[in-house]
Enzyme design. Structure first.
Site, PDB file in Angstrom:
ATOM      1  N   SER A 191       0.751  -1.342   0.338  1.00 39.37           N
ATOM      2  CA  SER A 191       0.081  -0.007   0.241  1.00 39.37           C
ATOM      3  C   SER A 191       0.640   1.582  -0.346  1.00 39.37           C
ATOM      4  O   SER A 191       2.275   1.648   0.333  1.00 39.37           O
ATOM      5  CB  SER A 191      -0.550   0.195   1.194  1.00 39.37           C
ATOM      6  N   TYR A 224      -2.186  -0.118   9.750  1.00 35.26           N
ATOM      7  CA  TYR A 224      -2.451  -1.041   8.999  1.00 35.26           C
ATOM      8  C   TYR A 224      -0.513  -0.200   7.934  1.00 35.26           C
ATOM      9  O   TYR A 224      -0.048  -1.401   7.131  1.00 35.26           O
ATOM     10  CB  TYR A 224      -2.917   0.015   7.649  1.00 35.26           C
TER      11      TYR A 224
HETATM   12  N1  LIG Z   1      -8.558  -0.974  -1.636  1.00 33.31           N
HETATM   13  C1  LIG Z   1      -7.831  -0.045  -1.529  1.00 33.31           C
HETATM   14  O1  LIG Z   1      -7.669   1.309  -1.710  1.00 33.31           O
HETATM   15  C2  LIG Z   1      -6.506  -0.463  -1.057  1.00 33.31           C
HETATM   16  C3  LIG Z   1      -5.099   0.459  -1.195  1.00 33.31           C
HETATM   17  C4  LIG Z   1      -3.914   0.100  -0.660  1.00 33.31           C
HETATM   18  C5  LIG Z   1      -3.634  -1.275  -0.675  1.00 33.31           C
HETATM   19  N2  LIG Z   1      -4.856  -2.031  -0.990  1.00 33.31           N
HETATM   20  C6  LIG Z   1      -3.818  -3.627  -0.307  1.00 33.31           C
HETATM   21  O2  LIG Z   1      -4.687  -4.429  -1.886  1.00 33.31           O
HETATM   22  C7  LIG Z   1      -4.971  -5.350  -1.260  1.00 33.31           C
HETATM   23  C8  LIG Z   1      -6.680  -6.161  -2.257  1.00 33.31           C
HETATM   24  O3  LIG Z   1      -7.647  -5.009  -1.121  1.00 33.31           O
HETATM   25  P1  LIG Z   1      -8.944  -5.232  -1.850  1.00 33.31           P
HETATM   26  O4  LIG Z   1      -9.880  -3.458  -1.480  1.00 33.31           O
HETATM   27  O5  LIG Z   1      -9.026  -4.976  -3.224  1.00 33.31           O
HETATM   28  O6  LIG Z   1      -9.818  -5.685  -0.864  1.00 33.31           O
HETATM   29  P2  LIG Z   1     -11.000  -6.187  -0.170  1.00 33.31           P
HETATM   30  O7  LIG Z   1     -12.092  -6.441  -1.705  1.00 33.31           O
HETATM   31  O8  LIG Z   1     -11.808  -6.126   0.589  1.00 33.31           O
HETATM   32  O9  LIG Z   1     -10.914  -7.859  -1.305  1.00 33.31           O
HETATM   33  C9  LIG Z   1     -10.169  -7.862   0.449  1.00 33.31           C
HETATM   34  C10 LIG Z   1      -9.858  -9.737  -0.638  1.00 33.31           C
HETATM   35  O10 LIG Z   1      -8.990 -10.514   0.472  1.00 33.31           O
HETATM   36  C11 LIG Z   1      -9.876 -11.462   0.865  1.00 33.31           C
HETATM   37  N3  LIG Z   1      -9.213 -12.234   2.626  1.00 33.31           N
HETATM   38  C12 LIG Z   1      -9.250 -11.682   3.431  1.00 33.31           C
HETATM   39  N4  LIG Z   1      -8.719 -11.435   3.971  1.00 33.31           N
HETATM   40  C13 LIG Z   1      -8.665 -13.137   4.281  1.00 33.31           C
HETATM   41  C14 LIG Z   1      -8.066 -13.436   5.255  1.00 33.31           C
HETATM   42  N5  LIG Z   1      -7.332 -13.627   5.950  1.00 33.31           N
HETATM   43  N6  LIG Z   1      -7.647 -15.100   3.922  1.00 33.31           N
HETATM   44  C15 LIG Z   1      -7.801 -15.519   2.353  1.00 33.31           C
HETATM   45  N7  LIG Z   1      -8.411 -14.279   2.006  1.00 33.31           N
HETATM   46  C16 LIG Z   1      -8.495 -13.165   3.088  1.00 33.31           C
HETATM   47  C17 LIG Z   1     -10.471 -11.909   1.145  1.00 33.31           C
HETATM   48  O11 LIG Z   1     -11.816 -13.178   0.618  1.00 33.31           O
HETATM   49  P3  LIG Z   1     -13.090 -12.451   1.072  1.00 33.31           P
HETATM   50  O12 LIG Z   1     -14.231 -12.125  -0.849  1.00 33.31           O
HETATM   51  O13 LIG Z   1     -13.987 -14.145   0.913  1.00 33.31           O
HETATM   52  O14 LIG Z   1     -13.939 -11.567   2.024  1.00 33.31           O
HETATM   53  C18 LIG Z   1     -11.072 -10.481  -0.888  1.00 33.31           C
HETATM   54  O15 LIG Z   1     -10.678 -11.666  -2.096  1.00 33.31           O
HETATM   55  C19 LIG Z   1      -5.359  -5.616   0.328  1.00 33.31           C
HETATM   56  O16 LIG Z   1      -3.361  -6.156   0.157  1.00 33.31           O
HETATM   57  C20 LIG Z   1      -4.982  -4.406  -0.007  1.00 33.31           C
HETATM   58  O17 LIG Z   1      -4.174  -4.215   1.667  1.00 33.31           O
HETATM   59  C21 LIG Z   1      -5.925  -2.043  -1.749  1.00 33.31           C
END
Ligand SMILES: NC(=O)c1ccc[n+]([C@@H]2O[C@H](COP(=O)([O-])OP(=O)(O)OC[C@H]3O[C@@H](n4cnc5c(N)ncnc54)[C@H](OP(=O)(O)O)[C@@H]3O)[C@@H](O)[C@H]2O)c1
Length: 244
Positions: free
Chosen positions: A139, A153
């Site tokens: 991130s 985080y």
């Molecule tokens: N979106 C943002 O603004 C943003 C910004 C910077 C970094 N990121 C990073 O990008 C990545 C994806 O973010 P996102 O926003 O796309 O997340 P998201 O929409 O909340 O989706 C999270 C994904 O991770 C899975 N997950 C959560 N906990 C888990 C666990 N304990 N074991 C296995 N799978 C798990 C979820 O599965 P389920 O669907 O089954 O719950 C889902 O597939 C993360 O690492 C996040 O920190 C996101």
């Protein structure tokens, strides 16, 4: 015999992970991915990929459970016989101070965002082909946290950036590249592109919008592909100017 590459993606049921699964499948890879609880969403992604003549499979596995993730690696190998690309994407974000967040929520971030990344890569490494690719999803908060409540985080994502630098050195002799993609605010279930949370976020960005999962997946596609063979140990930020 199908000699296309095989990728493993954690957290591919929705958000950035689902876009990565779709993109790598469109690039011609066979993609195994995990989810935590949302089986319907995961199966939807599998069906979409397979409907477009791609190959995807999904498995429930807690990213923080070493045995679970090792089982996923075994399953992918049994099914497809090789492993070329690992994308450690699964992550959780909880906002709050380290004195106000419940201790379990801080531990969960460490478990999924740090331990989960380490164990995913550890499970994959003995099987990952020489010349393979490892991509973590960190991130921009690892480098810049301009508002309160992001300390825990940000700490987990800074750990990932450090891990990637060290791993690049360890795996360079095998021609395996290791890189960290650092998204800024990106649309997901809790923040749609035009929703109020996204609008509130734009004051921190140079561009007047948040990012899309597809934009992040395009960078992952580059890092996972042949043209990025000389990129390793890098944390590449894709954040609409959040860190500018
Ligand atoms: N979106 C943002 O603004 C943003 C910004 C910077 C970094 N990121 C990073 O990008 C990545 C994806 O973010 P996102 O926003 O796309 O997340 P998201 O929409 O909340 O989706 C999270 C994904 O991770 C899975 N997950 C959560 N906990 C888990 C666990 N304990 N074991 C296995 N799978 C798990 C979820 O599965 P389920 O669907 O089954 O719950 C889902 O597939 C993360 O690492 C996040 O920190 C996101």
């Amino acid at each position: 015999m199908d000699d296309s590459k095989v990728a493993l993606v954690t957290g591919g049921s929705r958000g950035i992970g689902a876009a990565i699964v779709r993109r790598l499948a469109a690039d011609g890879m066979r993609v195994a991915f995990t989810y935590a609880t949302k089986r319907d969403r995961a199966e939807q992604v599998v069906n979409e990929v397979n409907a477009h003549q791609g190959h995807a499979l999904c498995l429930e596995a807690d990213a923080a459970d070493p045995a679970g993730i090792a089982g996923v690696v075994e399953h992918a190998l049994d099914r497809w016989g090789r492993l070329d690309v690992v994308v450690a994407n699964a992550g959780v974000a909880r906002a709050g101070g380290i004195d106000t967040l419940p201790a379990e929520e801080i531990d969960q971030m460490i478990d999924v965002n740090v331990r989960g990344v380490v164990h995913t890569i550890r499970a994959a490494l003995p099987h990952l082909r020489d010349g393979g690719r490892i991509v973590t999803i960190g991130s921009v908060n690892a480098e810049r946290a301009p508002f309160a409540g992001a300390a825990a985080y940000a700490m987990t994502k800074a750990a990932v950036a450090g891990l990637v630098r060290g791993l690049a050195r360890d795996l360079g002799p095998r021609g395996i590249t290791v890189n960290n993609v650092q998204p800024g605010p990106t649309a997901n279930d809790s923040m749609t592109v035009d929703g109020p949370a996204a609008h509130a976020m734009t004051k921190w960005l140079a561009l007047p919008r948040i990012g899309t999962p597809e934009e992040v997946s395009a960078l992952v596609s580059y890092l996972a592909g042949p043209e990025a063979a000389f990129v390793t140990g890098a944390s590449l930020t894709i954040d609409g100017g959040f860190a500018a």
